[in-house]
Every structure is written in C-alpha cells, then in structure tokens.
Design an enzyme around this catalytic site. Structure first.
Site, PDB file in Angstrom:
ATOM      1  N   LYS A   1      24.140  40.582  55.339  1.00 28.05           N
ATOM      2  CA  LYS A   1      23.921  41.236  54.034  1.00 28.05           C
ATOM      3  C   LYS A   1      25.215  41.500  53.286  1.00 28.05           C
ATOM      4  CE  LYS A   1      23.557  44.446  57.496  1.00 28.05           C
ATOM      5  NZ  LYS A   1      22.887  44.319  58.793  1.00 28.05           N
TER       6      LYS A   1
ATOM      7  N   ILE B   1      11.289  43.325  59.030  1.00 31.84           N
ATOM      8  CA  ILE B   1      10.258  43.503  58.002  1.00 31.84           C
ATOM      9  C   ILE B   1      10.282  42.328  57.036  1.00 31.84           C
ATOM     10  CG2 ILE B   1       9.394  44.986  56.154  1.00 31.84           C
ATOM     11  CD1 ILE B   1      11.102  47.245  57.321  1.00 31.84           C
TER      12      ILE B   1
ATOM     13  N   LYS C   1      22.241  46.039  50.936  1.00 31.31           N
ATOM     14  CA  LYS C   1      20.846  45.592  50.968  1.00 31.31           C
ATOM     15  C   LYS C   1      20.144  45.804  49.618  1.00 31.31           C
ATOM     16  CE  LYS C   1      20.564  46.419  55.954  1.00 31.31           C
ATOM     17  NZ  LYS C   1      20.347  47.495  56.960  1.00 31.31           N
TER      18      LYS C   1
ATOM     19  N   GLY D   1      23.642  53.512  71.342  1.00 30.24           N
ATOM     20  CA  GLY D   1      23.795  52.194  70.744  1.00 30.24           C
ATOM     21  C   GLY D   1      23.133  52.065  69.378  1.00 30.24           C
TER      22      GLY D   1
END
Lengths: 434, 434
Positions: free
Chosen positions: B105, B136, B205, B187
């Site tokens: 991105k 998604i 994004k 993480g």
C-alpha cells in the site's frame, strides 16, 4: 468505441431502478469502463407510467419478443420475477445468443440446472448478482475475491421484510400481526407476504449461495425452512433479556464428511455479534473461509436503486468482459492524469470532543468558555473531572460541541492554548461521527 | 489446458501465506477456474526457513532477477513491502512484460502515477487488492460491483494494530503504552510501530480507496493524518459514558463543489453504528453510493492467510482474464452436474430456546423436565412466566438448552406435545447462535 445495446424486460421496482441508473449514469459508466451502454428497448405491460428521470419513450414496448428478435441487443435484463413467463423469456434470450442479467432468485434457485445448461450450450451467459442481498456485492466477491478459500460456512440475514418486522417487534414492542400490517402500508411487505415471512425467499437465496460456495448445486426443495410467523413479543423480550436478538437466519455449512447443511430459521443471535445488530431492511452475509477467516458483507437487501445497482454491475461486467485483454479489468487503476482537489480540513463541519488539561484555578473555566463563545463554538455538554492523579493541581475539562466549523475550533483552541493554565501536551481534540 | 507460472518475491508473513494457498489449493483452484497456477520460483534473502506445508525447495532463490528473466513466468507477486527495492522489482517486472500483484500500500499510495504509467506503456497490469483491508474484498467490489454508483463517502477502520490497541484500552481499561507493549509481544504491532499508531498506514490505504472512488489520484502527502498516541483511558471512558467508542477512522468524502476531503484521525463513533463495534484486529470499510446506499465490508485486515487470500484472488483474476470469452467470469455458475449431499437437519448440534405454553397445573413442569432428561436434553436455564394475558390458565415455560442433538430435541418435544397440558400451537422452538 464499444457500444452495448441492452433490453430490459419488466419495469417494476427493480426494473425502474436499473433503467434510471443506466440512463442517468451513462456518461460516468463510459468514463469508468470505456463502453457506452444504451438501453435500446424496455418492455412492460404498462408503458404509460411516469418516471422521475428523463427517458426517451420510444424505447418502450409491451411485446418482449421485440427485444429478443432485435439483433442489436446483446444483453437482456429480466426483472419480471417469478417462475413462469420470466423463465420463458430468459430461455428465448439465451437461445437467441443473448447474455442475460436477472435478479430472479426464485428462478435461479429452482431452475439453475436447466438455465445454466441452456446458456452453456448456446455459448451465452446468465449473471445474477442482484438475486441475493439486493445491492450488496456478494456473488462476485464470493466467487472471485474468495476464490482461493474453501468456504466453511455462510450465515445470512437476507430478507429485508422479515428483518424489518423482527426489528420493529424488538424495538417497539409490537406483536407480529400489527407490524406486518404496518410493513404492508409502508411498502416493505407485499400484499401476499408468504414468501418473505415464511422464509421461502430466504431459502431461494441461501440455495444460490450454498451452490456457489460448495461446488455443486443444492436442491431447493430439500432445504429446511421455517418462517417467523409464530414468534411473539414474549420470545423477543426473553431473548433480549438473555443477551440475544431474534433474526431470520439462513445458514449453509460444510461438515467434515462433505455433507452440506442448508437451513432457514428464526435464530437467537448473541447481541455481541455484528449480525445481531443488522436491523430494519438491511441485509448482511457472513462468509467464513479457511484462509480469509470471517468476512461480512452488509447493505440494503432490496429496493429500487440498491438492487438496480447490482443489476447494472452485471451489465457492466458483461459489457466489459471481452475488453479484458486490453484494459485492466473493472478499471482497476485510477486516473493518474487527474490529481483530485483535496478539500482543506478547516472547512469541515462536525461535532467534536475536547479534553483540556487545566489548572484548577478560579476563572479558568470562564476563560475557556469565553474563547469558545468568541469563535462561534457552541457547546452541547461539559464535564469537569475530579483532580488528576498525577498532578493534583490539574483537572480535565471535557466538552462535547454541537456541529462547528473546524477552522473556528482550531482558532479557539489556539487562543486557549496560549494560557499558562492549560497543559497543551495533555489536552486532546477528537472528531465525533454519529 | 492453461498453465500460469508465477514468481513470488518476498517470503515474509504475506508471502508465506500466498505460497501456502497457491500450493495447497492448486487442485481446487483448477477445478474452479480451469487454470493451473504454478509457483515456479520464490525469492527471499533467507531461503533456509521451514514451512508448515509441503514445498519443493528447488523453487527457492535469493536472486529476484532469476524471476524477472524467466520467460515462463507471467505474473510476479511482490510481497517485500516498503518503498525502495520493491519498487525496482515491480518496475523491472512490468518492463519485462509481466503482470504484477502486490500488497504494497505504501508504494501504490505514493507512486501510483509512476507505476501505472509504466504498466500502461508496457501493456502489463498491476493489481493490488491485498493493499487495503487485508483479506477483505474491497477493491474489486468498489470498482466492479458498485460501478454504477457515484461514491458519496468512504469510512474505514483499516489498521488492525491501531484497532487492537483501542479495543484493548476500551475493554480492559489499560493505558496506551501498556497495550502497545502487549501488542508487540503478541506480534500485532511491529518493533517500530510508527506507521500503524501514527495513522500513516491508514493514510496509505484511504489514499488508494479515495483515488479509486473519485476518478483521479490523491496526493498522499496532502492527506490529513493524526494517530492515536495521545488518547488516554480517560478519553475512552468519557466517550463510552457518552455512548461512543473511539476508533482510528479514515474518511473520504466528496463535496458538492467536487472537492474531496481525505483524512485519518481518531474519532468518536456512536455505539449504535456497526463501525463502532468493529473490534480487535478486524477491519471494516463502509462505502455509501448514491444508488446502493450504505454498504459495508468486514473482515481480517492483516495476517498471513487473510492477506494471502486477497493476493491469490488477484493472481486468479490475472490468470483467468483472457479466458473471459470462453467461460463465465470467475466461475459465476455453479456445477449443475453435481447435486450436493444435504445433511439431515436432525444431525445438527446447537443450543436452543424453547417456549412451551402449558396449563398451570401441578406436575406439568416435572413432566416436561423428565421428558428432556429421558432424551439427553441438558437445560442451561429456565424461566416460568406469570399467567398469560389471554388465557389465565396457561403460562409460558422458557428453557435455554446446552448444546443438544436436534434429533433428541425433536423426540423430546414430540413426547411433550402429546400432553393435553401443552398448547402446541402457542409453543415455539428457536435455534441459538452465539
């Protein structure tokens, strides 16, 4: 320059929405896709109706054969619904070498075997994004975007009428019969609401989704179906008290032995789940894939323009497919020749949350509120906390504003932050989105 | 039979997930699409690592030029991330006539102008579904399924790390620094979390989504960005008390004067909104179109397999695009030659809600509970209501079961319904979904 000629059969709610979008957005769709999509003919029994958009009335006919026999028309959009004449029209169109777009879930659920075979043997296509979830993109994402996944389960609230009724029963504490009557008055339920309230429409839709997800077809007649007619206000109240909402839920699930469970039934869903909070005429479909995990698609499950939007997506898909080798599919790139004009953030109008860390001294509150007043900042509510733990000379002042201009707010805060009584480092400004 | 050879550059989290799906699902993808997708080479600096799936180690190399110079490879998947070497590799691949798939991105947000121009002039494509929202499906639905709409606004919770931190602060009442440390241990946040907590990743994004939605490109450097580092537990508590949750929200909105507002900032969202209830590492993107109305796309915004799933979708898209004239796009049909084996509903195991309308007589409750006991129906809780309004000899008995076999439950109810003391017509059985 590519021109695609389209014929629409059926100008009811969805047909009208589709016609409106194709006419009003013709130029925009061309910009996006490079194709001109022209509605050459539109067929309905009643072609005298008025529309709230400009339309060349010479396209109207009440004889659908005119569309099928028109060699220029390459896409027939069937929006009559039901099993009988719609099926004949689709079959004739496919046999005449035309691609078909439909929103007819009953037909696809019951006759996919016959219709897909006719399409295949004629080298034509039948697309049906609008058949499930109205305007919600679900069929394309399920088939294309999740193509690498094995679908573990699908859960859907996919009938707007049933969901509206259950939502009203829940929120307003009204019994089923009364809400149904209101829904009929508002046009959310049909005069004969059987398909919606008995779960049959929902079963049509889950039949389609399960068939797509599991690599075969589901026999619609074998799907377990239960509607919402016997749910009482008492059930809803107890469910709520126990932390659930009642929804008409369609589910499809694959078991380890490869058996598929497909059913439609009113279900208590934990209020912590997003699905439980899908209300009114909204639909949502939760898809769990083995790699992607849980995904959900949400939107308006019915209506003129939402469903029209899905029909138009299929028309565009057909119209642009044979361009696939030349241009990025679906305009995957944005226009790099045009920089968009970004709006100055100061022009934005919103409610805000402001927390000021201030010295607990006489006059500070008056100083702050005067600065707000001077800059047109209207305050909806205000809280003063007890002293801070870390520095007992300081307290928090919390303000919720009415809608204000961001430039005004920034100016007021600049003036407030000058004061030695305000700890700027420990103050904060947050937007409110309601 | 079509075979598409793919090269993957970068075997970090997303690269490993992509490799795993392409290898493990090779057969399934072929069944669905008609194309064999083979990973011919995979490049990483460290090619000695172990994987939790079978992989032919001869595909590994640490020299990415081997992929670019391999004439058989038609798709390069770039999963290194960042601005520098990733950009060089993509440019080399496009110039070598290869199509590119990336999840990068930062690169698309900053260098779309340069990269798309190179792709166009070389007749190649660059796809980036995985760059926004992880697994998604958002870029394809936005561009294809909503193609007939003018996009009025986009609102997104599109950074899993920031959303995890805010969710933990909200639910467990812990301050920012502590949660960040925990997120790093788990993480969920990187050693240098700047891009995530300062809103920069979110800005990358929304830059991509706004550019796609509004038919131009957004200059990333001009997007208004504010992160979450100064939000305190006190802010969250007050927001909650006032009926809001605080989320790091990205927004893009078109005004009537054609100006576009694009911004990223922590925002109070009404708890009644679904967006407000998107928690932990989940992402959601709300898109409002003028025809479709409000739609929302929800799922895991990051991670090995979810993001890999989106990368694989783009690879399949590229591999099947030139088949578009021959087969329905994206396997739009289901397999009409295979009827799926439907599971008997009686085999289903679930919790249930049971309301029995029973005569208010001594022994009825014992009769009912014995029947449950005889059929292995374990009850979690039970309520007996006061007398009904309409018939004061009857009361409601409400049971919530533990997980039970539907066949057992049906049998117990058959035995209960025989009794004259039970009004079957006014009783109900509902599934519970938690």
């Amino acid at each position: 320059m590519k021109i695609e000629k389209v014929g629409i059969v059926g100008l009811g709610t969805v047909g009208t929405g589709t016609l409106k979008i194709l006419i009003n957005e013709r130029e925009k769709i061309h910009q996006k896709t490079g194709v001109w999509i022209d509605v050459k003919k539109a067929c309905d029994l009643n072609i005298e109706r008025e529309f709230d958009f400009d339309v060349d009335r010479s396209i109207f006919t009440n004889n659908y054969n005119e569309l099928i026999e028109d060699d220029e028309i390459s896409i027939i959009v069937e929006l009559i619904g039901g099993y009988t004449i719609a099926k004949d029209i689709i079959i004739k169109a496919l046999k005449a070498g035309k691609n078909v777009v439909t929103a007819n879930k009953a037909l696809i659920a019951k006759y996919s075997k016959e219709l897909f075979a006719i399409a295949n043997s004629n080298g034509t296509k039948i697309y049906y994004e609008a058949s499930v979830g109205g305007g919600i993109p679900i069929i394309t994402p399920l088939q294309e975007s999740l193509a690498g996944n094995n679908i573990l389960s699908i859960k859907g609230i996919i009938n707007g009428t049933a969901n509206y009724i259950l939502t009203e029963m829940t929120e307003k504490n009204i019994e089923f019969e009364k809400v149904l009557k209101k829904a009929q008055e508002l046009g959310y339920a049909e005069a004969d609401p059987t398909f919606d309230i008995e779960g049959i429409d929902t079963a049509h839709k889950i039949t389609i989704l399960a068939s797509l997800a599991y690599g075969g077809y589901v026999d619609f007649e074998k799907v377990g179906v239960k509607g919402i007619t016997s749910i009482t206000g008492e059930d809803i109240k107890f469910a709520n008290d126990l932390g659930y909402n009642i929804k008409l839920l369609a589910t499809a699930k694959k078991y380890e032995d490869e058996e598929i469970e497909v059913r439609v039934q009113p279900t208590l869903i934990s209020q912590k789940e997003i699905l439980s909070n899908v209300n009114d005429v909204y639909n949502a479909i939760e898809v769990i894939g083995d790699y992607v995990g849980k995904t959900m698609f949400y939107g308006k499950g019915a209506g003129m323009e939402p469903t029209g939007s899905a029909v138009v997506a299929d028309v565009i898909k057909l119209a642009t497919e044979d361009l696939a080798n030349n241009i990025p599919k679906g305009n995957y790139y944005y226009n790099i020749n045009k920089e968009l004009s970004l709006r100055a953030l100061e022009k934005s109008i919103s409610k805000y949350y402001i927390r000021l860390n201030v010295k607990d001294e006489i006059g500070t509150l008056a100083f702050v509120t005067n600065k707000f007043k001077d800059n047109n900042i209207s305050i909806e509510s205000m809280i003063q906390t007890c002293k801070s733990f870390d520095d007992n000379k300081f307290v928090s002042l919390i303000f919720i504003t009415h809608d204000v201009l961001e430039a005004d707010l920034k100016k007021s805060l600049d003036e407030i932050y000058i004061s030695e009584n305000v700890n700027v480092e420990k103050s904060i400004l947050l937007k409110i989105d309601e």
